[in-house]
Design an enzyme around this catalytic site. Structure first.
Site, PDB file in Angstrom:
ATOM      1  N   ASP A  56       0.825  -1.207  -0.050  1.00 38.40           N
ATOM      2  CA  ASP A  56       0.464  -0.039  -0.122  1.00 38.40           C
ATOM      3  C   ASP A  56       0.906   1.428  -0.188  1.00 38.40           C
ATOM      4  OD1 ASP A  56      -2.264  -1.190  -0.350  1.00 38.40           O
ATOM      5  OD2 ASP A  56      -3.013  -1.059   2.405  1.00 38.40           O
ATOM      6  N   ASP A  90       0.894   3.718   1.705  1.00 39.49           N
ATOM      7  CA  ASP A  90       0.675   4.649   2.887  1.00 39.49           C
ATOM      8  C   ASP A  90       1.208   4.141   4.153  1.00 39.49           C
ATOM      9  OD1 ASP A  90      -1.287   2.635   3.207  1.00 39.49           O
ATOM     10  OD2 ASP A  90      -2.883   4.028   3.326  1.00 39.49           O
ATOM     11  N   TRP A 134     -13.023  -1.734  -0.970  1.00 41.79           N
ATOM     12  CA  TRP A 134     -12.935  -1.694  -0.050  1.00 41.79           C
ATOM     13  C   TRP A 134     -12.711  -2.766   1.236  1.00 41.79           C
ATOM     14  CZ3 TRP A 134     -13.166  -2.837   5.369  1.00 41.79           C
ATOM     15  CH2 TRP A 134     -11.953  -3.082   6.151  1.00 41.79           C
ATOM     16  N   GLU A 141     -10.546  -8.471  -0.312  1.00 37.14           N
ATOM     17  CA  GLU A 141      -9.477  -9.363  -1.185  1.00 37.14           C
ATOM     18  C   GLU A 141      -7.898  -9.907  -0.771  1.00 37.14           C
ATOM     19  OE1 GLU A 141      -8.911  -6.096  -0.397  1.00 37.14           O
ATOM     20  OE2 GLU A 141      -6.938  -5.595   0.009  1.00 37.14           O
ATOM     21  N   ASP A 142      -7.749  -9.433   0.545  1.00 43.30           N
ATOM     22  CA  ASP A 142      -6.159  -9.711   1.197  1.00 43.30           C
ATOM     23  C   ASP A 142      -7.202 -11.162   2.027  1.00 43.30           C
ATOM     24  OD1 ASP A 142      -7.745  -7.829   2.739  1.00 43.30           O
ATOM     25  OD2 ASP A 142      -6.579  -6.958   3.567  1.00 43.30           O
ATOM     26  N   MET A 154       1.499   3.881   9.303  1.00 41.07           N
ATOM     27  CA  MET A 154       0.655   4.161   8.081  1.00 41.07           C
ATOM     28  C   MET A 154       0.030   6.060   8.419  1.00 41.07           C
ATOM     29  SD  MET A 154      -2.916   2.871   7.927  1.00 41.07           S
ATOM     30  CE  MET A 154      -4.188   2.217   5.961  1.00 41.07           C
ATOM     31  N   HIS A 172      -5.118   9.442   6.703  1.00 41.27           N
ATOM     32  CA  HIS A 172      -5.909   9.629   6.072  1.00 41.27           C
ATOM     33  C   HIS A 172      -7.046   9.768   6.070  1.00 41.27           C
ATOM     34  CE1 HIS A 172      -6.212   5.680   3.627  1.00 41.27           C
ATOM     35  NE2 HIS A 172      -5.469   5.801   4.683  1.00 41.27           N
ATOM     36  N   ARG A 210     -10.554   8.568   4.276  1.00 41.32           N
ATOM     37  CA  ARG A 210     -11.365   7.382   3.291  1.00 41.32           C
ATOM     38  C   ARG A 210     -10.452   7.837   1.803  1.00 41.32           C
ATOM     39  NH1 ARG A 210     -12.721   2.435   3.790  1.00 41.32           N
ATOM     40  NH2 ARG A 210     -13.504   1.807   5.300  1.00 41.32           N
TER      41      ARG A 210
HETATM   42  C1  BGC Z   1     -10.922  -6.684   6.187  1.00 44.54           C
HETATM   43  C2  BGC Z   1      -9.247  -6.285   5.483  1.00 44.54           C
HETATM   44  C3  BGC Z   1      -8.635  -5.716   5.917  1.00 44.54           C
HETATM   45  C4  BGC Z   1      -8.516  -5.985   7.422  1.00 44.54           C
HETATM   46  C5  BGC Z   1      -8.272  -4.824   8.337  1.00 44.54           C
HETATM   47  C6  BGC Z   1     -10.922  -7.113   7.318  1.00 44.54           C
HETATM   48  O1  BGC Z   1     -11.835  -7.170   7.918  1.00 44.54           O
HETATM   49  O2  BGC Z   1     -11.821  -7.470   5.032  1.00 44.54           O
HETATM   50  O3  BGC Z   1      -9.475  -6.234   3.700  1.00 44.54           O
HETATM   51  O4  BGC Z   1      -7.636  -5.577   5.498  1.00 44.54           O
HETATM   52  O5  BGC Z   1     -10.223  -5.844   8.065  1.00 44.54           O
HETATM   53  O6  BGC Z   1      -8.409  -3.749   8.138  1.00 44.54           O
END
Ligand code: BGC
Length: 356
Positions: A205, A207, A267, A270-271, A297, A300, A302
């Site tokens: 990312d 930031d 948002w 995906e991770d 971080m 900022h 959203r």
């Molecule tokens: C989200 C992730 C995010 C994590 C931390 C989770 O609920 O699905 O994408 O990285 O929270 O913020």
């Protein structure tokens, strides 16, 4: 009385013999001298010609020397003669914990000036040793120029101290449609590989700044999660499966999970999908310890067009079923623009929009 006649005749004969030997010696010497004169090159006898020939020879020698200098084979020989050794792991240039703060803004001019060893496109490789890995750093991006300046300001010196052969790829989403981080990362992977034979990919990312240069931005035998203790989460993991922020994967690891999902618009999630892909393929997550993995971080609001994705919970629940049908094998996008700066390569891509 002694017989002087006999003595005299003996002396006479001896003298004659010595004289003859002398003549013979002189004759042989002269003969050799004359023969040696014959076999010497004629130009030696002519000083004028000698000068001319010497000049010509000199010119020829300098032409050949110049050719040799520029000849690829000679260059190759020079390089291999002075074969560089692998850089030590970990690098001896590391300094450990770093002070990271964002109170005064930085300019790109300053960052350029402070990193004179960079090649166009934000490329670097150590001069005195062979880098352990060729690393492409992929940053998903849209309208975060101030953050990018801080990122470049802090990261370039760190990556150079880590002695990596690296390139920075800022993957900029064209237009104002909903942001799609994972699809941009897929596009960054594909674009970086068009440029160089990268073996490792760091997905970061824009930031997030590491607070310790011992947190090496390279790949490991298992996929690596690098941003393990973020200030935002009180310097700890929010949950064990967390794989967001900054991570790294070798080409092999990335391909094993079919890259990242393309269908997470907005948002979140995906991770977690990427984590599910890794664990479904039997891989585990490697991490630095909490102290080395500290990072800050940049605060900022959203971003607009990056609202929480309401579909994310449902998608994460089905990663195993969808991962082979959605990933690097189904990636489609088009390149709008490629911009090369000394500090980074910015690739603007059209990745489309979420299905209605
Ligand atoms: C989200 C992730 C995010 C994590 C931390 C989770 O609920 O699905 O994408 O990285 O929270 O913020």
């Amino acid at each position: 009385m002694p017989d002087t006649t006999v003595n005299f005749s003996f002396l006479h004969r001896t003298c004659t013999l010595v004289l003859l030997l002398c003549f013979l010696h002189i004759f042989v010497t002269v003969l050799y001298y004359v023969r040696s004169l014959d076999s010497r090159p004629t130009f030696v006898q002519n000083p004028q010609q000698t000068l001319q020939i010497q000049r010509k020879l000199k010119e020829e020698v300098s032409v050949v020397t110049e050719e040799l200098k520029t000849s690829p084979t000679v260059k190759y020989r020079n390089v291999t003669e002075k074969a560089l050794e692998k850089c030590p792991d970990p690098s001896r240039l590391l300094v450990g914990a770093l002070r990271v703060e964002f109170s005064s803004p930085v300019s790109l001019e300053l960052v350029r000036k402070e990193n004179p060893a960079l090649q166009e496109g934000g490329r670097y490789k150590p001069k005195d040793c062979v880098a352990l890995q060729k690393v492409a750093i992929i940053i998903p991006f849209r309208k975060r120029d101030e953050h990018l300046k801080f990122w470049l300001y802090y990261l370039h010196p760190i990556l150079q101290r880590q002695q990596l052969d690296y390139g920075i790829y800022v993957i900029n989403q064209e237009g104002d449609e909903t942001f799609n981080r994972a699809k941009l990362l897929n596009a960054g992977y594909a674009e970086a590989l068009k440029e160089y034979d990268y073996e490792c990919f760091v997905f970061s990312d824009v930031d997030l700044i590491p607070m310790d240069d011992r947190n090496t931005y390279k790949c490991f035998s298992q996929p690596r999660h690098l941003s393990v203790s973020m200030d935002k989460f009180g310097f700890r993991l929010p949950y064990n499966q967390y794989f967001g922020g900054v991570s790294s994967m070798s080409k092999e690891q990335f391909l094993k999970i079919n890259g990242f999902p393309n269908n997470y618009w907005g948002w979140g999630g995906e991770d977690d999908d990427i984590y599910n892909r890794l664990s479904s393929k039997g891989m585990s997550i490697s991490r630095p310890n909490g102290a080395i993995g500290k990072c800050r971080m940049i605060r900022h609001d959203r971003d607009r067009q990056n609202e929480p994705n309401p579909q994310r919970f449902d998608r994460i629940a089905h990663t195993r079923d969808t991962m082979n049908k959605d990933g690097i094998n189904t990636l489609s996008y088009s390149v709008v623009r490629v911009e090369k700066d000394q500090l980074f390569t910015k690739i603007t891509v059209d990745i489309g929009k979420p299905p209605k």
